[in-house]
Design a protein around this motif. Structure first.
Motif, short mmCIF file in Angstrom:
data_model
loop_
_atom_site.label_atom_id
_atom_site.label_comp_id
_atom_site.label_asym_id
_atom_site.label_seq_id
_atom_site.Cartn_x
_atom_site.Cartn_y
_atom_site.Cartn_z
N ARG A 286 0.82 -1.20 0.00
CA ARG A 286 0.00 0.00 0.00
C ARG A 286 0.87 1.28 0.00
NH1 ARG A 286 -1.62 4.04 -0.07
NH2 ARG A 286 -3.33 5.21 0.83
N ARG A 287 1.87 1.29 0.90
CA ARG A 287 2.64 2.51 1.10
C ARG A 287 3.59 2.81 -0.06
NH1 ARG A 287 0.72 4.74 3.38
NH2 ARG A 287 0.87 4.48 5.60
N TYR A 288 4.20 1.77 -0.62
CA TYR A 288 5.26 2.04 -1.61
C TYR A 288 4.83 1.74 -3.05
CZ TYR A 288 7.77 2.25 2.74
OH TYR A 288 8.14 2.59 4.02
N LEU A 290 1.50 1.04 -4.33
CA LEU A 290 0.29 1.78 -4.71
C LEU A 290 0.57 3.29 -4.78
CD1 LEU A 290 -2.81 1.48 -5.27
CD2 LEU A 290 -3.14 2.21 -2.91
N SER A 291 1.32 3.76 -3.82
CA SER A 291 1.62 5.18 -3.75
C SER A 291 2.39 5.66 -5.00
CB SER A 291 2.43 5.39 -2.47
OG SER A 291 2.92 6.63 -2.40
N SER A 292 3.39 4.86 -5.43
CA SER A 292 4.14 5.22 -6.65
C SER A 292 3.22 5.24 -7.86
CB SER A 292 5.26 4.20 -6.90
OG SER A 292 6.21 4.31 -5.92
N TYR A 294 0.00 5.81 -7.85
CA TYR A 294 -0.92 6.94 -7.76
C TYR A 294 -0.23 8.24 -8.18
CZ TYR A 294 -4.40 10.19 -6.10
OH TYR A 294 -5.33 11.20 -6.05
N ILE A 295 1.00 8.44 -7.71
CA ILE A 295 1.72 9.68 -8.08
C ILE A 295 1.83 9.78 -9.60
CG2 ILE A 295 4.00 10.81 -8.05
CD1 ILE A 295 4.38 9.72 -5.22
N ASP A 296 2.24 8.67 -10.24
CA ASP A 296 2.40 8.68 -11.70
C ASP A 296 1.09 9.00 -12.40
OD1 ASP A 296 4.98 8.08 -11.29
OD2 ASP A 296 4.93 6.05 -12.12
N LYS A 298 -1.90 10.27 -11.13
CA LYS A 298 -2.56 11.53 -10.77
C LYS A 298 -1.91 12.72 -11.48
CE LYS A 298 -5.17 14.47 -8.67
NZ LYS A 298 -6.61 14.57 -8.89
N THR A 299 -0.57 12.71 -11.52
CA THR A 299 0.10 13.85 -12.16
C THR A 299 -0.02 13.77 -13.69
OG1 THR A 299 2.22 12.70 -12.04
CG2 THR A 299 1.74 14.24 -10.28
N LYS A 300 0.03 12.55 -14.22
CA LYS A 300 -0.04 12.41 -15.68
C LYS A 300 -1.42 12.83 -16.22
CE LYS A 300 0.74 8.95 -19.26
NZ LYS A 300 1.05 7.54 -19.53
N ILE A 302 -3.74 14.78 -14.63
CA ILE A 302 -4.38 15.84 -13.85
C ILE A 302 -5.23 16.78 -14.72
CG2 ILE A 302 -2.36 17.42 -13.85
CD1 ILE A 302 -3.27 17.92 -10.80
N TYR A 317 -7.96 1.52 -7.82
CA TYR A 317 -7.31 2.15 -6.66
C TYR A 317 -8.26 2.09 -5.44
CZ TYR A 317 -5.33 6.15 -4.01
OH TYR A 317 -4.81 6.98 -3.03
N GLU B 58 -2.35 9.84 -0.23
CA GLU B 58 -1.10 9.08 -0.09
C GLU B 58 -0.13 9.74 0.90
OE1 GLU B 58 -0.60 6.10 -1.60
OE2 GLU B 58 -2.69 6.37 -2.15
N ARG B 68 9.04 13.67 -7.79
CA ARG B 68 8.25 13.11 -8.91
C ARG B 68 6.90 13.80 -9.01
NH1 ARG B 68 7.95 7.25 -7.62
NH2 ARG B 68 6.22 7.21 -9.09
#
Lengths: 337, 151
Positions: A286-288, A290-292, A294-296, A298-300, A302, A317, B58, B68
């Motif tokens: 979950r922490r590492y 899923l989080s990675s 989500y970052i990719d 959400k920013t891609k 947005i 998700y 998160e 990132r």
């Protein structure tokens, strides 16, 4: 004689514990330690890792750990490494988890050889030098420089020997073994391939990771129920012991404790160790992982939140988080967060 | 009696002016971060972001992951054109739900978000952000959390 034994014990137990520890020999760039207590600190040379601690390296991070003074662990950039422990066939076993990124292991005559775990695999090792890579899509790559590694996934075992490698996609059996020329393996390229797989179909990849989360959650639940049953039996047995002492004396009580209660206490504590182990494995996904993801995503997306690729990902998700919040969180404590 | 009143009023005025200074500086930091992002510059936002960091639901542990986020937002072309600060207030215990209503986010806010943290919302023509800005012991201001959405 007794005094000598006490002296030897006092001298050797700390030495043994000392030699079992993992210690930072080298640190470069961003390297953090998340302590089992929840504290997040910057890693420094000579820091010691304990069971439950995590090491997280940034894009410029690199660290080398020594283990039992003879073995080495090299942690590359953008990597998450966790030292855990579980009970396996009556023995307490250290588990080295490669959640994401690349780690090189060089084990030399360890007293207790650990198992290596990635989200896709579990591997047993023996006097070995090898590299493990775990990518964002959950797949794992093992490459053996020397010795042997037994890689297990989905009930299938593959034994690798010197200059052999294997790829294991998450939720699948290990692929075919292949020969490798040491020094010529493109680990970064392999990690990029994992990222590309994720980009092609993020929802499918996340769905595979969710399946692994469900497995971890189910195992945590199973061991927790075992613990509850075992603890309830233990309570009854402890009450029994009081009656035995009253009826048959303290010698009978000691005998009952040694034969019945002590093994039950060990069994009960092993269940705790195991349900926590599976809960923390789930937390690391979950922490590492899923989080990675989500970052990719959400920013891609947005500026394009209605894009079906993003919508499908968000559905998965939420599914992941529902499983996590319902079936994993009950086994966590605030310090884990 | 007059002296007593003055003795009571002076600390109150002093404390409220301190709070006002902290709020203003939090607002300035938030605006500077957004203006940098609007210019396509990531160095200042990255420098001003601390870990652990909250990004929507998160909890982010590494500075690399925070980098990132900023690089991703800039690469996607996300901006807040004509940014206006629409609210600023101290973080309170229920604010975890602004990011995600979950036990872990609640625990994180309770145990990790330090005192002297303000939530700042900024809106523009094309997007809005919610930022958590903290003043540390050295009187520096850092970003601890971000929620960003396009309009």
């Amino acid at each position: 004689m007794k005094k000598v034994l006490i002296f030897i014990t006092l001298i050797f137990i700390p030495l043994f514990l000392y030699s079992q520890q993992s210690r930072f020999d080298y640190v470069e760039g961003e390297v953090s330690i998340k302590r089992v207590s929840g504290e997040l600190i910057k890693a420094q040379i000579a820091d010691v890792l304990n069971i439950g601690d995590s090491v997280i390296t940034g894009f410029d991070g690199f660290a080398e750990l020594s283990l039992e003074n003879t073995s080495k662990i090299s942690i590359d950039s953008d990597t998450v490494f966790i030292i855990s422990k579980k009970e396996k066939q009556g023995q307490k076993k250290n588990i080295f988890m490669v959640v994401l990124g690349k780690i090189g292991f060089k084990f030399d005559r360890l007293l207790n050889e650990p198992d290596i775990q990635t989200p896709a695999t579990v591997a047993g090792v023996r006097g070995t030098e090898f590299t493990v890579v775990s990518s964002l899509d959950g797949s794992a790559l093992y490459v053996v420089n020397e010795g042997s590694v037994a890689v297990e996934s989905e009930g299938t075992l593959v034994v690798l020997t010197t200059e052999e490698g294997v790829e294991v996609p998450i939720g699948e059996k290990p692929g075919e073994k292949f020969e490798v020329k040491i020094g010529s393996v493109d680990f970064s390229g392999w990690l990029d391939k994992g990222n590309d797989e994720f980009e092609k179909d993020p929802a499918r990849v996340l769905s595979d990771v969710t399946e692994k989360l469900v497995e971890y959650a189910d195992e945590a639940t199973r061991f927790f129920h075992n613990y509850e049953d075992s603890f309830s039996m233990l309570s009854e047995m402890r009450e029994n012991m009081i009656s035995i002492e009253k009826e048959k004396g303290s010698e009978a009580k000691s005998e009952y404790y040694k034969k019945e209660i002590f093994p039950k206490e060990t069994e009960t504590s092993n269940y705790v160790l195991n349900y926590r182990y599976f809960a923390l494995s789930a937390l690391s996904l979950r922490r590492y992982v899923l989080s990675s993801m989500y970052i990719d995503m959400k920013t891609k997306y947005i500026l394009d939140t209605k894009n079906p690729i993003f919508s499908k990902f968000l559905d998965e998700y939420e599914k992941f988080l529902q499983v996590y919040e319902k079936n994993v969180v009950p086994f966590l404590v605030e310090a884990d967060i | 009696m007059k002296i007593l009143k003055i003795l009571l009023i002076v600390p109150i005025v002093f404390l409220s002016s301190c709070a006002s200074i902290y709020m203003n500086k939090s607002q300035d930091t938030a605006e500077e971060i957004i203006l940098s992002m609007n210019r396509g510059e990531v160095d200042f936002p990255i420098e001003k972001s601390a870990v652990p960091f909250v990004f929507h639901g998160e909890i982010i542990i590494t500075s690399s992951s925070v980098s990132r986020i900023w690089n991703g937002l800039v690469r996607a072309g996300f901006t807040i054109t004509n940014p206006v600060v629409t609210s600023i207030s101290p973080v309170v215990s229920d604010d975890f739900s602004l990011f995600r209503s979950s036990w872990e986010m609640e625990s994180f806010f309770k145990n990790t978000i330090p005192p002297n943290t303000y939530k700042v919302t900024i809106e523009g023509i094309d997007g809005e952000v919610l930022m958590l800005i903290n003043r540390d012991n050295r009187q520096d201001y850092f970003l601890l959390g971000l929620k960003a959405d396009a309009k």
